[in-house]
Enzyme design. Sequence first.
Site, PDB file in Angstrom:
ATOM      1  N   HIS A  84      -5.521   6.301 -17.322  1.00 42.98           N
ATOM      2  CA  HIS A  84      -6.861   6.561 -16.783  1.00 42.98           C
ATOM      3  C   HIS A  84      -7.596   7.382 -17.849  1.00 42.98           C
ATOM      4  O   HIS A  84      -6.978   8.204 -18.538  1.00 42.98           O
ATOM      5  CB  HIS A  84      -6.836   7.460 -15.546  1.00 42.98           C
ATOM      6  CG  HIS A  84      -6.180   6.902 -14.336  1.00 42.98           C
ATOM      7  ND1 HIS A  84      -4.843   6.982 -14.115  1.00 42.98           N
ATOM      8  CD2 HIS A  84      -6.703   6.292 -13.245  1.00 42.98           C
ATOM      9  CE1 HIS A  84      -4.557   6.440 -12.940  1.00 42.98           C
ATOM     10  NE2 HIS A  84      -5.656   6.012 -12.390  1.00 42.98           N
ATOM     11  N   HIS A 111       2.328  -0.337  -2.635  1.00 46.72           N
ATOM     12  CA  HIS A 111       1.119  -0.614  -1.853  1.00 46.72           C
ATOM     13  C   HIS A 111       1.344  -1.793  -0.920  1.00 46.72           C
ATOM     14  O   HIS A 111       0.782  -1.839   0.178  1.00 46.72           O
ATOM     15  CB  HIS A 111      -0.065  -0.889  -2.776  1.00 46.72           C
ATOM     16  CG  HIS A 111      -0.416   0.274  -3.660  1.00 46.72           C
ATOM     17  ND1 HIS A 111      -1.399   0.214  -4.603  1.00 46.72           N
ATOM     18  CD2 HIS A 111       0.100   1.524  -3.726  1.00 46.72           C
ATOM     19  CE1 HIS A 111      -1.494   1.389  -5.225  1.00 46.72           C
ATOM     20  NE2 HIS A 111      -0.577   2.183  -4.710  1.00 46.72           N
ATOM     21  N   ASP A 119       5.824   6.218  -4.689  1.00 45.22           N
ATOM     22  CA  ASP A 119       5.839   5.843  -6.115  1.00 45.22           C
ATOM     23  C   ASP A 119       7.169   6.133  -6.795  1.00 45.22           C
ATOM     24  O   ASP A 119       7.228   6.824  -7.828  1.00 45.22           O
ATOM     25  CB  ASP A 119       4.710   6.580  -6.870  1.00 45.22           C
ATOM     26  CG  ASP A 119       3.341   5.984  -6.600  1.00 45.22           C
ATOM     27  OD1 ASP A 119       3.266   4.801  -6.235  1.00 45.22           O
ATOM     28  OD2 ASP A 119       2.335   6.714  -6.750  1.00 45.22           O
ATOM     29  N   GLU A 126       0.880  -3.750  -6.668  1.00 50.12           N
ATOM     30  CA  GLU A 126       1.855  -2.650  -6.710  1.00 50.12           C
ATOM     31  C   GLU A 126       2.823  -2.779  -5.537  1.00 50.12           C
ATOM     32  O   GLU A 126       2.411  -2.934  -4.384  1.00 50.12           O
ATOM     33  CB  GLU A 126       1.133  -1.296  -6.663  1.00 50.12           C
ATOM     34  CG  GLU A 126       2.157  -0.172  -6.672  1.00 50.12           C
ATOM     35  CD  GLU A 126       1.571   1.226  -6.732  1.00 50.12           C
ATOM     36  OE1 GLU A 126       0.635   1.462  -7.517  1.00 50.12           O
ATOM     37  OE2 GLU A 126       2.083   2.090  -5.999  1.00 50.12           O
ATOM     38  N   ASP A 140       4.295   2.393 -12.544  1.00 46.57           N
ATOM     39  CA  ASP A 140       3.443   3.373 -11.867  1.00 46.57           C
ATOM     40  C   ASP A 140       4.365   4.132 -10.906  1.00 46.57           C
ATOM     41  O   ASP A 140       4.352   3.904  -9.691  1.00 46.57           O
ATOM     42  CB  ASP A 140       2.302   2.656 -11.136  1.00 46.57           C
ATOM     43  CG  ASP A 140       1.277   3.631 -10.579  1.00 46.57           C
ATOM     44  OD1 ASP A 140       1.523   4.845 -10.650  1.00 46.57           O
ATOM     45  OD2 ASP A 140       0.234   3.166 -10.067  1.00 46.57           O
ATOM     46  N   ASP A 190      -6.732  11.030 -17.699  1.00 44.87           N
ATOM     47  CA  ASP A 190      -5.358  11.428 -18.051  1.00 44.87           C
ATOM     48  C   ASP A 190      -5.301  11.869 -19.503  1.00 44.87           C
ATOM     49  O   ASP A 190      -4.602  12.817 -19.854  1.00 44.87           O
ATOM     50  CB  ASP A 190      -4.359  10.251 -17.981  1.00 44.87           C
ATOM     51  CG  ASP A 190      -4.343   9.526 -16.666  1.00 44.87           C
ATOM     52  OD1 ASP A 190      -4.635  10.155 -15.653  1.00 44.87           O
ATOM     53  OD2 ASP A 190      -4.007   8.318 -16.680  1.00 44.87           O
ATOM     54  N   ASP A 203       2.680   6.931  -0.130  1.00 45.83           N
ATOM     55  CA  ASP A 203       2.890   6.272  -1.416  1.00 45.83           C
ATOM     56  C   ASP A 203       3.854   7.119  -2.260  1.00 45.83           C
ATOM     57  O   ASP A 203       3.415   7.984  -3.005  1.00 45.83           O
ATOM     58  CB  ASP A 203       1.498   6.199  -2.072  1.00 45.83           C
ATOM     59  CG  ASP A 203       1.413   5.210  -3.190  1.00 45.83           C
ATOM     60  OD1 ASP A 203       2.291   4.341  -3.288  1.00 45.83           O
ATOM     61  OD2 ASP A 203       0.445   5.307  -3.971  1.00 45.83           O
ATOM     62  N   ASP A 239       2.275  -3.356 -10.789  1.00 41.90           N
ATOM     63  CA  ASP A 239       2.695  -1.961 -10.874  1.00 41.90           C
ATOM     64  C   ASP A 239       4.072  -1.891 -10.233  1.00 41.90           C
ATOM     65  O   ASP A 239       4.226  -1.995  -9.008  1.00 41.90           O
ATOM     66  CB  ASP A 239       1.686  -1.037 -10.178  1.00 41.90           C
ATOM     67  CG  ASP A 239       0.558  -0.628 -11.118  1.00 41.90           C
ATOM     68  OD1 ASP A 239       0.541  -1.128 -12.279  1.00 41.90           O
ATOM     69  OD2 ASP A 239      -0.289   0.190 -10.727  1.00 41.90           O
TER      70      ASP A 239
HETATM   71  C1  XLS Z   1      -2.867   4.896  -6.924  1.00 42.29           C
HETATM   72  C2  XLS Z   1      -2.903   3.763  -7.819  1.00 42.29           C
HETATM   73  C3  XLS Z   1      -3.421   4.095  -9.192  1.00 42.29           C
HETATM   74  C4  XLS Z   1      -3.818   2.852  -9.939  1.00 42.29           C
HETATM   75  C5  XLS Z   1      -4.664   3.121 -11.136  1.00 42.29           C
HETATM   76  O1  XLS Z   1      -2.237   4.910  -5.882  1.00 42.29           O
HETATM   77  O2  XLS Z   1      -1.623   3.197  -7.861  1.00 42.29           O
HETATM   78  O3  XLS Z   1      -2.516   4.862  -9.904  1.00 42.29           O
HETATM   79  O4  XLS Z   1      -2.699   2.108 -10.341  1.00 42.29           O
HETATM   80  O5  XLS Z   1      -5.803   3.821 -10.796  1.00 42.29           O
HETATM   81 CA    CA Z   2       1.184   3.944  -5.684  1.00 44.21          CA
HETATM   82 CA    CA Z   3      -0.853   1.540  -9.108  1.00 43.14          CA
END
Ligand code: XLS
Ligand code: CA
Ligand code: CA
Length: 436
Positions: A101, A271, A309, A268, A339, A104, A307, A296
Amino acid sequence: MPDFFPGIGKIKYEGPDSRNPLAFKHYNPKQKVLGKNMAEHLRFAVCYWHTFKGLGGDPFGPGTMIRAYNQSSDPMKVAEMTIQAAFEFFTKLGVQFWCFHDRDIAPEGDTLAETNRRLDKIVSLAKKLQRDSGIRCLWGTTNAFSHRRFMAGASTNPSPAVFAYAASQVKKAMEITHALGGAGYVFWGGREGYESLLNTDLKREFDHLGQFLHMAVDYRKKIRFRGQLYIEPKPKEPTKHQYDSDAGNCHAFLQQYGLVPHFKLNIEANHATLAGHTFQHELAYCVANRILGSVDANRGDLLLGWDTDQFPTDVYETTLAMYTILRGGGFTTGGLNFDAKLRRQSIDPVDLFHAHIGAMDAFARGLKNAVKMLKDGRLERFVKARYAGWNKGLGAQIESGKVGFPELERYTLEHGEPAIQSGRQEMLENLLNEYI
Ligand code: XLS
Ligand code: CA
Ligand code: CA
Protein backbone atom coordinates in the site's frame (compact mmCIF):
# COMPACT_ATOMS: atom_id res chain seq x y z
CA MET A 1 24.35 -2.92 3.15
CA PRO A 2 22.96 -3.51 6.69
CA ASP A 3 21.97 -7.06 7.61
CA PHE A 4 18.51 -7.03 9.18
CA PHE A 5 18.15 -10.81 9.24
CA PRO A 6 21.61 -11.87 10.50
CA GLY A 7 22.47 -15.54 10.57
CA ILE A 8 19.89 -16.44 7.93
CA GLY A 9 21.17 -17.26 4.45
CA LYS A 10 19.38 -17.92 1.19
CA ILE A 11 16.58 -20.48 1.73
CA LYS A 12 17.20 -23.57 -0.38
CA TYR A 13 15.19 -26.52 -1.59
CA GLU A 14 16.38 -29.63 0.29
CA GLY A 15 13.54 -32.05 -0.52
CA PRO A 16 10.92 -33.88 1.60
CA ASP A 17 13.47 -35.72 3.77
CA SER A 18 15.17 -32.57 5.04
CA ARG A 19 14.82 -31.80 8.75
CA ASN A 20 16.04 -28.23 8.35
CA PRO A 21 13.22 -25.84 9.33
CA LEU A 22 14.83 -23.13 7.19
CA ALA A 23 14.65 -25.11 3.94
CA PHE A 24 11.94 -25.87 1.39
CA LYS A 25 10.74 -29.46 1.41
CA HIS A 26 8.45 -29.13 -1.62
CA TYR A 27 8.96 -25.77 -3.29
CA ASN A 28 11.64 -26.29 -5.88
CA PRO A 29 11.43 -23.15 -8.06
CA LYS A 30 13.14 -24.67 -11.09
CA GLN A 31 11.20 -27.96 -11.10
CA LYS A 32 9.09 -28.33 -14.26
CA VAL A 33 5.41 -29.20 -13.91
CA LEU A 34 2.93 -29.01 -16.78
CA GLY A 35 5.35 -27.20 -19.05
CA LYS A 36 6.32 -24.38 -16.66
CA ASN A 37 8.53 -24.32 -13.62
CA MET A 38 7.06 -24.05 -10.12
CA ALA A 39 8.08 -20.42 -9.69
CA GLU A 40 6.26 -19.47 -12.90
CA HIS A 41 3.10 -21.30 -11.83
CA LEU A 42 2.96 -19.99 -8.29
CA ARG A 43 4.27 -16.41 -8.68
CA PHE A 44 4.73 -15.91 -4.92
CA ALA A 45 4.60 -12.42 -3.44
CA VAL A 46 5.31 -11.10 0.05
CA CYS A 47 3.00 -8.36 1.34
CA TYR A 48 4.60 -5.29 2.86
CA TRP A 49 1.89 -4.34 5.35
CA HIS A 50 1.70 -7.40 7.61
CA THR A 51 5.25 -8.60 7.08
CA PHE A 52 7.13 -5.35 7.69
CA LYS A 53 4.63 -2.98 9.28
CA GLY A 54 2.66 -5.40 11.44
CA LEU A 55 4.06 -5.87 14.93
CA GLY A 56 1.44 -8.11 16.51
CA GLY A 57 -0.90 -5.45 17.94
CA ASP A 58 -4.50 -6.47 18.58
CA PRO A 59 -7.57 -4.71 20.11
CA PHE A 60 -6.33 -5.71 23.58
CA GLY A 61 -2.75 -4.60 23.40
CA PRO A 62 0.02 -3.05 21.31
CA GLY A 63 2.63 -4.85 19.24
CA THR A 64 4.90 -7.49 20.72
CA MET A 65 7.53 -7.61 17.98
CA ILE A 66 10.72 -5.53 18.00
CA ARG A 67 12.45 -5.02 14.66
CA ALA A 68 15.89 -3.56 14.03
CA TYR A 69 14.57 -1.61 11.02
CA ASN A 70 12.09 0.52 12.97
CA GLN A 71 14.45 1.72 15.72
CA SER A 72 14.54 5.43 14.89
CA SER A 73 12.48 8.46 15.87
CA ASP A 74 12.65 9.75 12.28
CA PRO A 75 9.77 8.16 10.30
CA MET A 76 11.59 8.59 6.96
CA LYS A 77 14.68 6.86 8.33
CA VAL A 78 12.40 3.99 9.43
CA ALA A 79 10.87 3.88 5.93
CA GLU A 80 14.32 3.70 4.33
CA MET A 81 15.56 0.97 6.66
CA THR A 82 12.32 -0.98 6.25
CA ILE A 83 12.48 -1.07 2.46
CA GLN A 84 16.06 -2.32 2.68
CA ALA A 85 15.04 -4.99 5.18
CA ALA A 86 12.16 -5.97 2.91
CA PHE A 87 14.39 -6.57 -0.11
CA GLU A 88 16.86 -8.50 2.03
CA PHE A 89 13.96 -10.70 3.15
CA PHE A 90 12.53 -11.19 -0.40
CA THR A 91 15.98 -12.14 -1.67
CA LYS A 92 16.79 -14.57 1.12
CA LEU A 93 13.36 -16.18 0.85
CA GLY A 94 13.53 -16.41 -2.94
CA VAL A 95 10.18 -14.90 -3.95
CA GLN A 96 9.87 -13.04 -7.24
CA PHE A 97 7.29 -10.44 -6.22
CA TRP A 98 6.13 -8.03 -3.54
CA CYS A 99 2.90 -6.04 -2.92
CA PHE A 100 2.39 -2.78 -1.03
CA HIS A 101 0.00 0.00 0.00
CA ASP A 102 1.24 3.57 -0.55
CA ARG A 103 1.16 4.29 3.19
CA ASP A 104 3.11 1.12 4.08
CA ILE A 105 6.23 2.26 2.28
CA ALA A 106 6.22 5.95 3.23
CA PRO A 107 4.57 7.77 6.15
CA GLU A 108 2.03 10.54 5.54
CA GLY A 109 3.29 14.12 5.81
CA ASP A 110 1.33 17.21 6.90
CA THR A 111 0.04 17.89 3.37
CA LEU A 112 -0.68 15.74 0.32
CA ALA A 113 2.24 17.39 -1.50
CA GLU A 114 4.65 16.50 1.31
CA THR A 115 3.26 12.95 1.48
CA ASN A 116 3.84 12.54 -2.25
CA ARG A 117 7.41 13.85 -1.99
CA ARG A 118 8.09 11.26 0.70
CA LEU A 119 6.62 8.55 -1.50
CA ASP A 120 8.83 9.58 -4.43
CA LYS A 121 11.90 9.31 -2.25
CA ILE A 122 11.12 5.75 -1.13
CA VAL A 123 9.97 4.72 -4.61
CA SER A 124 13.32 5.73 -6.11
CA LEU A 125 15.04 3.59 -3.47
CA ALA A 126 12.63 0.71 -4.19
CA LYS A 127 13.36 1.00 -7.91
CA LYS A 128 17.06 0.59 -7.27
CA LEU A 129 16.46 -2.35 -4.93
CA GLN A 130 14.22 -3.98 -7.56
CA ARG A 131 16.90 -3.50 -10.21
CA ASP A 132 19.64 -4.94 -8.02
CA SER A 133 17.63 -7.96 -6.86
CA GLY A 134 15.46 -8.75 -9.91
CA ILE A 135 12.40 -8.78 -7.64
CA ARG A 136 9.26 -7.30 -9.20
CA CYS A 137 6.05 -5.67 -8.00
CA LEU A 138 2.97 -7.91 -8.32
CA TRP A 139 0.59 -5.10 -7.41
CA GLY A 140 0.31 -1.83 -5.60
CA THR A 141 -2.67 -0.35 -3.80
CA THR A 142 -3.88 2.60 -1.74
CA ASN A 143 -4.57 2.77 1.95
CA ALA A 144 -7.68 4.98 1.93
CA PHE A 145 -9.13 3.47 5.09
CA SER A 146 -6.79 4.11 8.08
CA HIS A 147 -6.81 7.93 8.28
CA ARG A 148 -9.76 9.51 10.12
CA ARG A 149 -10.78 11.48 7.00
CA PHE A 150 -11.88 8.13 5.53
CA MET A 151 -14.01 7.08 8.49
CA ALA A 152 -17.15 7.17 6.31
CA GLY A 153 -15.48 5.71 3.24
CA ALA A 154 -13.27 7.00 0.43
CA SER A 155 -15.10 7.06 -2.92
CA THR A 156 -18.41 6.31 -1.16
CA ASN A 157 -17.98 9.08 1.40
CA PRO A 158 -20.94 11.50 1.76
CA SER A 159 -18.43 14.34 1.26
CA PRO A 160 -17.22 15.14 -2.29
CA ALA A 161 -14.01 16.60 -0.79
CA VAL A 162 -13.13 13.22 0.68
CA PHE A 163 -13.95 11.61 -2.70
CA ALA A 164 -11.47 14.08 -4.25
CA TYR A 165 -8.81 13.29 -1.65
CA ALA A 166 -9.19 9.55 -2.31
CA ALA A 167 -8.95 10.18 -6.06
CA SER A 168 -5.73 12.16 -5.59
CA GLN A 169 -4.30 9.37 -3.51
CA VAL A 170 -5.22 6.63 -6.00
CA LYS A 171 -3.83 8.76 -8.84
CA LYS A 172 -0.45 8.93 -7.12
CA ALA A 173 -0.52 5.25 -6.08
CA MET A 174 -1.22 4.23 -9.69
CA GLU A 175 1.67 6.40 -10.86
CA ILE A 176 4.15 4.84 -8.42
CA THR A 177 2.92 1.30 -9.14
CA HIS A 178 3.49 2.09 -12.83
CA ALA A 179 6.96 3.49 -12.06
CA LEU A 180 7.79 0.25 -10.24
CA GLY A 181 6.62 -1.84 -13.22
CA GLY A 182 3.71 -3.31 -11.22
CA ALA A 183 1.86 -6.17 -12.91
CA GLY A 184 -1.39 -5.04 -11.31
CA TYR A 185 -3.24 -2.58 -9.09
CA VAL A 186 -5.75 -3.61 -6.40
CA PHE A 187 -8.89 -1.88 -5.19
CA TRP A 188 -9.94 -3.34 -1.89
CA GLY A 189 -13.08 -1.64 -0.54
CA GLY A 190 -11.52 -0.46 2.73
CA ARG A 191 -14.34 1.47 4.38
CA GLU A 192 -16.54 1.44 1.27
CA GLY A 193 -19.70 0.24 2.98
CA TYR A 194 -21.89 1.41 5.84
CA GLU A 195 -22.52 1.03 9.55
CA SER A 196 -26.18 2.08 9.40
CA LEU A 197 -28.74 2.54 6.64
CA LEU A 198 -30.33 5.27 8.77
CA ASN A 199 -27.64 7.70 7.57
CA THR A 200 -26.77 6.17 4.18
CA ASP A 201 -27.90 6.80 0.60
CA LEU A 202 -27.02 3.35 -0.70
CA LYS A 203 -27.78 3.97 -4.38
CA ARG A 204 -25.75 7.17 -4.52
CA GLU A 205 -22.77 5.53 -2.82
CA PHE A 206 -22.80 2.62 -5.30
CA ASP A 207 -22.98 5.10 -8.19
CA HIS A 208 -20.02 7.04 -6.80
CA LEU A 209 -17.96 3.85 -6.46
CA GLY A 210 -18.74 3.01 -10.10
CA GLN A 211 -17.78 6.52 -11.21
CA PHE A 212 -14.56 6.43 -9.20
CA LEU A 213 -13.48 3.15 -10.79
CA HIS A 214 -14.21 4.59 -14.27
CA MET A 215 -11.90 7.50 -13.42
CA ALA A 216 -9.22 4.95 -12.49
CA VAL A 217 -9.73 3.15 -15.83
CA ASP A 218 -9.34 6.48 -17.68
CA TYR A 219 -6.23 7.42 -15.74
CA ARG A 220 -4.65 4.01 -16.32
CA LYS A 221 -5.04 4.64 -20.04
CA LYS A 222 -3.76 8.20 -19.80
CA ILE A 223 -0.49 7.20 -18.10
CA ARG A 224 -0.15 4.06 -20.26
CA PHE A 225 -0.07 1.79 -17.23
CA ARG A 226 -0.50 -1.77 -18.50
CA GLY A 227 -1.03 -3.48 -15.13
CA GLN A 228 -4.26 -5.36 -14.59
CA LEU A 229 -6.85 -3.67 -12.34
CA TYR A 230 -8.38 -5.88 -9.65
CA ILE A 231 -11.21 -5.62 -7.14
CA GLU A 232 -10.77 -7.58 -3.92
CA PRO A 233 -14.01 -8.79 -2.31
CA LYS A 234 -14.45 -8.86 1.45
CA PRO A 235 -17.62 -8.84 3.58
CA LYS A 236 -18.32 -7.44 7.04
CA GLU A 237 -14.99 -5.87 8.00
CA PRO A 238 -14.26 -3.10 8.79
CA THR A 239 -17.80 -1.84 8.12
CA LYS A 240 -20.93 -3.78 9.03
CA HIS A 241 -21.77 -4.09 5.32
CA GLN A 242 -19.00 -3.88 2.73
CA TYR A 243 -20.10 -3.01 -0.83
CA ASP A 244 -17.68 -5.49 -2.46
CA SER A 245 -18.72 -8.44 -0.32
CA ASP A 246 -17.98 -11.54 -2.41
CA ALA A 247 -17.10 -12.57 -5.96
CA GLY A 248 -20.72 -12.82 -7.16
CA ASN A 249 -21.55 -9.42 -5.72
CA CYS A 250 -18.45 -7.79 -7.27
CA HIS A 251 -19.26 -9.36 -10.61
CA ALA A 252 -22.81 -7.97 -10.53
CA PHE A 253 -21.42 -4.56 -9.61
CA LEU A 254 -18.89 -4.63 -12.47
CA GLN A 255 -21.65 -5.61 -14.90
CA GLN A 256 -24.04 -2.92 -13.65
CA TYR A 257 -21.44 -0.17 -14.13
CA GLY A 258 -19.93 -1.41 -17.41
CA LEU A 259 -16.58 -2.25 -15.79
CA VAL A 260 -16.23 -5.96 -16.66
CA PRO A 261 -13.72 -5.40 -19.48
CA HIS A 262 -11.41 -3.46 -17.17
CA PHE A 263 -11.30 -5.45 -13.94
CA LYS A 264 -10.54 -8.90 -12.65
CA LEU A 265 -10.83 -10.10 -9.06
CA ASN A 266 -8.21 -10.61 -6.38
CA ILE A 267 -9.59 -13.46 -4.26
CA GLU A 268 -8.50 -13.77 -0.64
CA ALA A 269 -9.02 -17.12 1.12
CA ASN A 270 -9.95 -15.60 4.49
CA HIS A 271 -12.45 -13.22 2.88
CA ALA A 272 -14.13 -16.16 1.16
CA THR A 273 -14.72 -17.92 4.47
CA LEU A 274 -15.92 -14.67 6.09
CA ALA A 275 -18.47 -14.42 3.27
CA GLY A 276 -19.71 -17.92 4.11
CA HIS A 277 -18.06 -19.53 1.09
CA THR A 278 -15.13 -21.83 0.60
CA PHE A 279 -11.94 -20.46 -0.94
CA GLN A 280 -12.49 -22.91 -3.82
CA HIS A 281 -16.01 -21.59 -4.39
CA GLU A 282 -14.81 -18.02 -4.87
CA LEU A 283 -12.05 -19.18 -7.23
CA ALA A 284 -14.45 -21.44 -9.15
CA TYR A 285 -16.97 -18.59 -9.54
CA CYS A 286 -14.24 -16.40 -11.03
CA VAL A 287 -12.93 -19.11 -13.33
CA ALA A 288 -16.47 -19.83 -14.57
CA ASN A 289 -16.93 -16.12 -15.38
CA ARG A 290 -13.38 -15.47 -16.61
CA ILE A 291 -12.67 -12.87 -13.94
CA LEU A 292 -9.97 -14.58 -11.87
CA GLY A 293 -6.94 -12.31 -11.65
CA SER A 294 -4.87 -12.85 -8.54
CA VAL A 295 -5.00 -14.46 -5.09
CA ASP A 296 -4.31 -13.34 -1.53
CA ALA A 297 -3.11 -16.64 -0.13
CA ASN A 298 -3.91 -16.95 3.55
CA ARG A 299 -6.32 -18.80 5.84
CA GLY A 300 -8.95 -17.88 8.43
CA ASP A 301 -9.92 -19.63 11.63
CA LEU A 302 -13.35 -21.17 11.21
CA LEU A 303 -14.01 -20.87 14.95
CA LEU A 304 -13.40 -17.10 14.93
CA GLY A 305 -15.60 -14.66 13.06
CA TRP A 306 -12.96 -12.16 11.96
CA ASP A 307 -10.15 -11.78 9.47
CA THR A 308 -7.32 -13.65 11.21
CA ASP A 309 -5.06 -13.57 8.11
CA GLN A 310 -3.07 -16.68 9.02
CA PHE A 311 -0.45 -18.24 6.81
CA PRO A 312 -1.85 -21.02 4.60
CA THR A 313 -0.83 -24.51 5.72
CA ASP A 314 -3.86 -26.66 4.88
CA VAL A 315 -2.85 -28.89 1.97
CA TYR A 316 -6.47 -29.82 1.15
CA GLU A 317 -7.22 -26.14 0.62
CA THR A 318 -4.10 -25.46 -1.42
CA THR A 319 -4.73 -28.57 -3.55
CA LEU A 320 -8.31 -27.57 -4.37
CA ALA A 321 -7.22 -23.97 -4.96
CA MET A 322 -4.44 -24.95 -7.36
CA TYR A 323 -6.71 -27.46 -9.12
CA THR A 324 -9.24 -24.68 -9.73
CA ILE A 325 -6.60 -22.11 -10.75
CA LEU A 326 -4.93 -24.52 -13.19
CA ARG A 327 -8.28 -25.48 -14.71
CA GLY A 328 -8.82 -21.76 -15.27
CA GLY A 329 -5.54 -21.58 -17.23
CA GLY A 330 -3.22 -20.51 -14.38
CA PHE A 331 -1.95 -17.03 -13.53
CA THR A 332 -1.06 -14.44 -16.14
CA THR A 333 -0.64 -11.07 -14.40
CA GLY A 334 -1.59 -12.36 -10.94
CA GLY A 335 0.05 -14.61 -8.39
CA LEU A 336 -0.10 -15.86 -4.81
CA ASN A 337 0.38 -12.96 -2.42
CA PHE A 338 0.80 -13.91 1.23
CA ASP A 339 -1.58 -11.41 2.81
CA ALA A 340 -0.93 -13.07 6.16
CA LYS A 341 0.52 -12.13 9.52
CA LEU A 342 2.44 -13.80 12.31
CA ARG A 343 0.58 -14.73 15.49
CA ARG A 344 1.24 -12.32 18.35
CA GLN A 345 3.58 -14.68 20.17
CA SER A 346 5.81 -15.31 17.13
CA ILE A 347 8.05 -12.39 17.93
CA ASP A 348 11.34 -13.20 16.24
CA PRO A 349 12.37 -12.13 12.72
CA VAL A 350 13.09 -15.81 11.96
CA ASP A 351 9.35 -16.49 12.47
CA LEU A 352 8.72 -14.52 9.27
CA PHE A 353 10.86 -17.07 7.44
CA HIS A 354 9.14 -20.08 9.03
CA ALA A 355 5.73 -18.66 8.13
CA HIS A 356 6.56 -17.98 4.48
CA ILE A 357 8.51 -21.21 3.95
CA GLY A 358 5.56 -23.24 5.26
CA ALA A 359 3.09 -21.33 3.11
CA MET A 360 5.21 -21.73 -0.04
CA ASP A 361 5.65 -25.44 0.63
CA ALA A 362 1.89 -25.83 1.23
CA PHE A 363 1.18 -24.27 -2.18
CA ALA A 364 3.95 -26.27 -3.87
CA ARG A 365 2.32 -29.45 -2.54
CA GLY A 366 -1.06 -28.13 -3.67
CA LEU A 367 0.36 -27.55 -7.14
CA LYS A 368 1.88 -31.05 -7.36
CA ASN A 369 -1.37 -32.65 -6.14
CA ALA A 370 -3.44 -30.60 -8.57
CA VAL A 371 -1.23 -31.71 -11.46
CA LYS A 372 -1.78 -35.36 -10.40
CA MET A 373 -5.54 -34.75 -10.37
CA LEU A 374 -5.48 -33.18 -13.81
CA LYS A 375 -3.25 -35.83 -15.35
CA ASP A 376 -5.27 -38.67 -13.87
CA GLY A 377 -8.51 -37.05 -15.03
CA ARG A 378 -10.91 -39.25 -13.04
CA LEU A 379 -12.56 -36.33 -11.28
CA GLU A 380 -12.99 -34.38 -14.50
CA ARG A 381 -14.40 -37.45 -16.26
CA PHE A 382 -16.88 -38.04 -13.45
CA VAL A 383 -18.24 -34.51 -13.71
CA LYS A 384 -18.42 -34.73 -17.52
CA ALA A 385 -20.33 -38.01 -17.34
CA ARG A 386 -22.75 -36.54 -14.77
CA TYR A 387 -23.83 -33.89 -17.29
CA ALA A 388 -23.68 -36.10 -20.40
CA GLY A 389 -27.47 -35.97 -20.73
CA TRP A 390 -27.14 -32.38 -21.94
CA ASN A 391 -25.05 -33.33 -24.95
CA LYS A 392 -27.85 -34.98 -26.95
CA GLY A 393 -31.61 -35.51 -27.11
CA LEU A 394 -33.71 -33.63 -24.57
CA GLY A 395 -30.74 -31.89 -22.88
CA ALA A 396 -29.36 -30.56 -26.18
CA GLN A 397 -32.84 -29.34 -27.17
CA ILE A 398 -33.19 -27.43 -23.89
CA GLU A 399 -29.72 -25.89 -24.08
CA SER A 400 -30.20 -24.75 -27.66
CA GLY A 401 -33.46 -23.02 -26.68
CA LYS A 402 -35.58 -25.15 -29.04
CA VAL A 403 -38.14 -26.17 -26.41
CA GLY A 404 -40.21 -24.39 -23.77
CA PHE A 405 -42.60 -25.34 -20.98
CA PRO A 406 -45.32 -26.92 -23.21
CA GLU A 407 -42.81 -29.28 -24.95
CA LEU A 408 -41.24 -30.18 -21.61
CA GLU A 409 -44.64 -30.96 -20.13
CA ARG A 410 -45.39 -33.21 -23.12
CA TYR A 411 -42.03 -34.99 -22.64
CA THR A 412 -42.71 -35.54 -18.93
CA LEU A 413 -46.24 -36.85 -19.53
CA GLU A 414 -44.84 -39.30 -22.08
CA HIS A 415 -41.75 -40.48 -20.15
CA GLY A 416 -43.04 -40.44 -16.58
CA GLU A 417 -40.80 -40.38 -13.51
CA PRO A 418 -37.15 -39.41 -14.37
CA ALA A 419 -34.35 -41.86 -13.56
CA ILE A 420 -32.01 -40.46 -10.87
CA GLN A 421 -28.37 -41.25 -10.11
CA SER A 422 -26.06 -41.05 -7.09
CA GLY A 423 -23.86 -37.97 -6.70
CA ARG A 424 -21.10 -40.26 -5.29
CA GLN A 425 -19.78 -37.54 -2.99
CA GLU A 426 -18.06 -39.92 -0.56
CA MET A 427 -16.39 -41.83 -3.39
CA LEU A 428 -15.07 -38.54 -4.79
CA GLU A 429 -13.85 -37.40 -1.38
CA ASN A 430 -11.90 -40.67 -1.15
CA LEU A 431 -10.55 -40.05 -4.63
CA LEU A 432 -9.31 -36.59 -3.56
CA ASN A 433 -7.46 -38.24 -0.68
CA GLU A 434 -5.63 -40.49 -3.15
CA TYR A 435 -3.84 -37.43 -4.52
CA ILE A 436 -3.05 -35.90 -1.13
C1 XLS B 1 -7.77 -6.25 4.07
C2 XLS B 1 -7.33 -6.54 2.73
C3 XLS B 1 -6.20 -5.65 2.26
C4 XLS B 1 -6.06 -5.71 0.76
C5 XLS B 1 -5.22 -4.61 0.20
O1 XLS B 1 -8.46 -7.00 4.73
O2 XLS B 1 -7.00 -7.89 2.66
O3 XLS B 1 -5.02 -5.95 2.91
O4 XLS B 1 -5.52 -6.93 0.34
O5 XLS B 1 -5.73 -3.37 0.56
CA1 CA C 1 -7.69 -10.45 5.14
CA1 CA D 1 -6.11 -9.05 0.99
